[in-house]
Motif scaffolding. Structure first.
Motif, PDB file in Angstrom:
ATOM      1  N   ILE A 161       0.831  -1.212   0.000  1.00  0.00           N
ATOM      2  CA  ILE A 161       0.000   0.000   0.000  1.00  0.00           C
ATOM      3  C   ILE A 161       0.869   1.268   0.000  1.00  0.00           C
ATOM      4  CG2 ILE A 161      -1.927   1.186   1.178  1.00  0.00           C
ATOM      5  CD1 ILE A 161      -2.564  -1.728   0.275  1.00  0.00           C
ATOM      6  N   ASN A 162       1.811   1.319   0.932  1.00  0.00           N
ATOM      7  CA  ASN A 162       2.634   2.543   1.080  1.00  0.00           C
ATOM      8  C   ASN A 162       4.099   2.245   0.781  1.00  0.00           C
ATOM      9  OD1 ASN A 162       0.439   4.172   2.112  1.00  0.00           O
ATOM     10  ND2 ASN A 162       0.601   2.953   3.977  1.00  0.00           N
ATOM     11  N   ALA A 163       4.367   1.563  -0.302  1.00  0.00           N
ATOM     12  CA  ALA A 163       5.757   1.193  -0.607  1.00  0.00           C
ATOM     13  C   ALA A 163       6.590   2.444  -0.848  1.00  0.00           C
ATOM     14  CB  ALA A 163       5.793   0.290  -1.824  1.00  0.00           C
ATOM     15  N   GLU A 164       7.824   2.370  -0.340  1.00  0.00           N
ATOM     16  CA  GLU A 164       8.720   3.525  -0.434  1.00  0.00           C
ATOM     17  C   GLU A 164       8.985   3.884  -1.895  1.00  0.00           C
ATOM     18  OE1 GLU A 164      11.728   3.085   2.810  1.00  0.00           O
ATOM     19  OE2 GLU A 164      13.022   3.919   1.227  1.00  0.00           O
ATOM     20  N   GLY A 165       9.001   5.163  -2.181  1.00  0.00           N
ATOM     21  CA  GLY A 165       9.417   5.626  -3.500  1.00  0.00           C
ATOM     22  C   GLY A 165       8.309   5.643  -4.545  1.00  0.00           C
ATOM     23  N   ARG A 166       7.074   5.350  -4.139  1.00  0.00           N
ATOM     24  CA  ARG A 166       5.982   5.511  -5.106  1.00  0.00           C
ATOM     25  C   ARG A 166       4.693   5.903  -4.416  1.00  0.00           C
ATOM     26  NH1 ARG A 166       3.019   1.093  -4.433  1.00  0.00           N
ATOM     27  NH2 ARG A 166       3.931  -0.989  -4.330  1.00  0.00           N
ATOM     28  N   GLU A 167       3.733   6.336  -5.211  1.00  0.00           N
ATOM     29  CA  GLU A 167       2.436   6.760  -4.679  1.00  0.00           C
ATOM     30  C   GLU A 167       1.745   5.579  -4.005  1.00  0.00           C
ATOM     31  OE1 GLU A 167       0.758   9.933  -4.946  1.00  0.00           O
ATOM     32  OE2 GLU A 167       2.913  10.330  -5.169  1.00  0.00           O
ATOM     33  N   PRO A 168       0.963   5.833  -2.953  1.00  0.00           N
ATOM     34  CA  PRO A 168       0.202   4.733  -2.344  1.00  0.00           C
ATOM     35  C   PRO A 168      -0.730   4.081  -3.354  1.00  0.00           C
ATOM     36  CG  PRO A 168       0.086   6.725  -1.000  1.00  0.00           C
ATOM     37  CD  PRO A 168       0.771   7.109  -2.269  1.00  0.00           C
ATOM     38  N   VAL A 169      -0.883   2.773  -3.221  1.00  0.00           N
ATOM     39  CA  VAL A 169      -1.806   2.067  -4.114  1.00  0.00           C
ATOM     40  C   VAL A 169      -2.994   1.563  -3.286  1.00  0.00           C
ATOM     41  CG1 VAL A 169       0.029   1.335  -5.688  1.00  0.00           C
ATOM     42  CG2 VAL A 169      -0.685  -0.205  -3.868  1.00  0.00           C
ATOM     43  N   SER A 170      -4.037   1.124  -3.997  1.00  0.00           N
ATOM     44  CA  SER A 170      -5.231   0.704  -3.261  1.00  0.00           C
ATOM     45  C   SER A 170      -5.071  -0.741  -2.775  1.00  0.00           C
ATOM     46  CB  SER A 170      -6.483   0.880  -4.107  1.00  0.00           C
ATOM     47  OG  SER A 170      -6.309   0.246  -5.323  1.00  0.00           O
ATOM     48  N   TRP A 171      -5.911  -1.118  -1.828  1.00  0.00           N
ATOM     49  CA  TRP A 171      -5.933  -2.460  -1.250  1.00  0.00           C
ATOM     50  C   TRP A 171      -6.186  -3.469  -2.369  1.00  0.00           C
ATOM     51  CZ3 TRP A 171      -4.601  -4.872   3.009  1.00  0.00           C
ATOM     52  CH2 TRP A 171      -5.249  -6.036   3.431  1.00  0.00           C
ATOM     53  N   PRO A 172      -5.409  -4.558  -2.441  1.00  0.00           N
ATOM     54  CA  PRO A 172      -5.497  -5.415  -3.631  1.00  0.00           C
ATOM     55  C   PRO A 172      -6.665  -6.408  -3.649  1.00  0.00           C
ATOM     56  CG  PRO A 172      -3.732  -6.155  -2.174  1.00  0.00           C
ATOM     57  CD  PRO A 172      -4.275  -4.910  -1.568  1.00  0.00           C
ATOM     58  N   TYR A 173      -7.407  -6.551  -2.542  1.00  0.00           N
ATOM     59  CA  TYR A 173      -8.422  -7.607  -2.510  1.00  0.00           C
ATOM     60  C   TYR A 173      -9.834  -7.032  -2.576  1.00  0.00           C
ATOM     61  CZ  TYR A 173      -4.316 -10.085  -0.902  1.00  0.00           C
ATOM     62  OH  TYR A 173      -3.058 -10.588  -0.804  1.00  0.00           O
ATOM     63  N   ALA A 174     -10.639  -7.603  -3.440  1.00  0.00           N
ATOM     64  CA  ALA A 174     -12.051  -7.211  -3.528  1.00  0.00           C
ATOM     65  C   ALA A 174     -12.848  -7.905  -2.432  1.00  0.00           C
ATOM     66  CB  ALA A 174     -12.588  -7.596  -4.905  1.00  0.00           C
ATOM     67  N   GLN A 175     -12.368  -9.034  -1.971  1.00  0.00           N
ATOM     68  CA  GLN A 175     -13.069  -9.821  -0.947  1.00  0.00           C
ATOM     69  C   GLN A 175     -12.911  -9.171   0.427  1.00  0.00           C
ATOM     70  OE1 GLN A 175     -10.545 -10.817  -2.894  1.00  0.00           O
ATOM     71  NE2 GLN A 175     -11.006 -12.736  -3.889  1.00  0.00           N
ATOM     72  N   PRO A 176     -13.890  -9.379   1.332  1.00  0.00           N
ATOM     73  CA  PRO A 176     -13.700  -8.883   2.699  1.00  0.00           C
ATOM     74  C   PRO A 176     -12.540  -9.599   3.379  1.00  0.00           C
ATOM     75  CG  PRO A 176     -15.698 -10.224   2.549  1.00  0.00           C
ATOM     76  CD  PRO A 176     -15.195 -10.037   1.148  1.00  0.00           C
ATOM     77  N   ALA A 177     -11.791  -8.835   4.189  1.00  0.00           N
ATOM     78  CA  ALA A 177     -10.603  -9.401   4.860  1.00  0.00           C
ATOM     79  C   ALA A 177     -10.727  -9.199   6.361  1.00  0.00           C
ATOM     80  CB  ALA A 177      -9.349  -8.702   4.341  1.00  0.00           C
TER      81      ALA A 177
END
Ligand SMILES: NC(=O)c1ccc[n+]([C@@H]2O[C@H](COP(=O)([O-])OP(=O)(O)OC[C@H]3O[C@@H](n4cnc5c(N)ncnc54)[C@H](OP(=O)(O)O)[C@@H]3O)[C@@H](O)[C@H]2O)c1
Length: 184
Positions: free
Chosen positions: A61-77
């Motif tokens: 989600i918050n990997a260093e050196g790039r923009e945050p990305v969205s949560w990868p799972y469509a299923q409830p976790a």
């Protein structure tokens, strides 16, 4: 509906180093050449422990050196923790603690007949096993040893043993082993 522990492991039974590194894993092969793409289509709910969730926060989600990305799972976790953890915007993440049995019942309802994925770690999966709730293990065994680390399944399970249902070569880097957990 099957409750599955799907993970990658080193040959000597570790799913991460003690400091939660997976750097040894990614050079071993392409996830798209494993059974993962067809596996994830059949998943209706997933569960993980806090170290796995925090790894995802740091590295996905918050990997260093790039923009945050969205949560990868469509299923409830469902995330198991005794602590208060940050949520991920837009993610269906439910924080729980304690007994896995009521959580599994909730997951079953939410999964609508699809499978439950136990992402890890091994001790959390062991709690589902102890409660008689684990049906299958699908392990991508990587062609490396780590000597120490976070264990695949820290339990002594000898009799009845797991039942090996398939073994598949995935290039030089992985063997995909699928086991059924015997009932009764
Ligand atoms: N190789 C792979 O494919 C793969 C797959 C999955 C994970 N991983 C990695 O493997 C590592 C797994 O770490 P880990 O073995 O420490 O396991 P984990 O299950 O991710 O985290 C363990 C923590 O979860 C919390 N927890 C577990 N059961 C609980 C319960 N019933 N109630 C409340 N809280 C509970 C506890 O922490 P707190 O209460 O302190 O929060 C516990 O210390 C991570 O680095 C992850 O990224 C690798």
């Amino acid at each position: 509906m099957t409750t599955q522990y799907y993970t990658a492991s080193s040959l000597d039974g570790f799913i991460a180093t003690l400091d939660d590194s997976l750097d040894w894993l990614f050079p071993l092969g392409d996830i798209n050449e494993t059974g993962y793409p067809s596996f994830i289509k059949e998943v209706g709910a997933l569960a993980m422990g806090s170290a796995t969730y925090e790894w995802m926060l740091r590295h996905v989600i918050n990997a260093e050196g790039r923009e945050p990305v969205s949560w990868p799972y469509a299923q409830p976790a469902w995330v198991f923790s005794s602590r208060r953890l940050p949520n991920v915007e837009g993610a269906d993440v439910r924080f729980v603690r304690g007994d896995v049995r009521p959580v599994h019942a909730d997951m079953q309802k939410a999964a609508h007949g699809k499978n439950i994925w136990l992402v890890g770690g091994g001790e959390l999966v062991g709690q589902f096993y102890d409660a008689g709730l684990l049906d299958e293990l699908i392990v991508q065994v990587g062609s490396v040893t780590l000597r120490s680390g976070k264990r695949l399944l820290p339990r002594r399970i000898t009799s009845p043993s797991f039942i090996l249902e398939s073994a598949r070569v995935i290039g030089p880097g992985f063997a995909e082993l699928r086991y059924r957990v015997p009932r009764g």
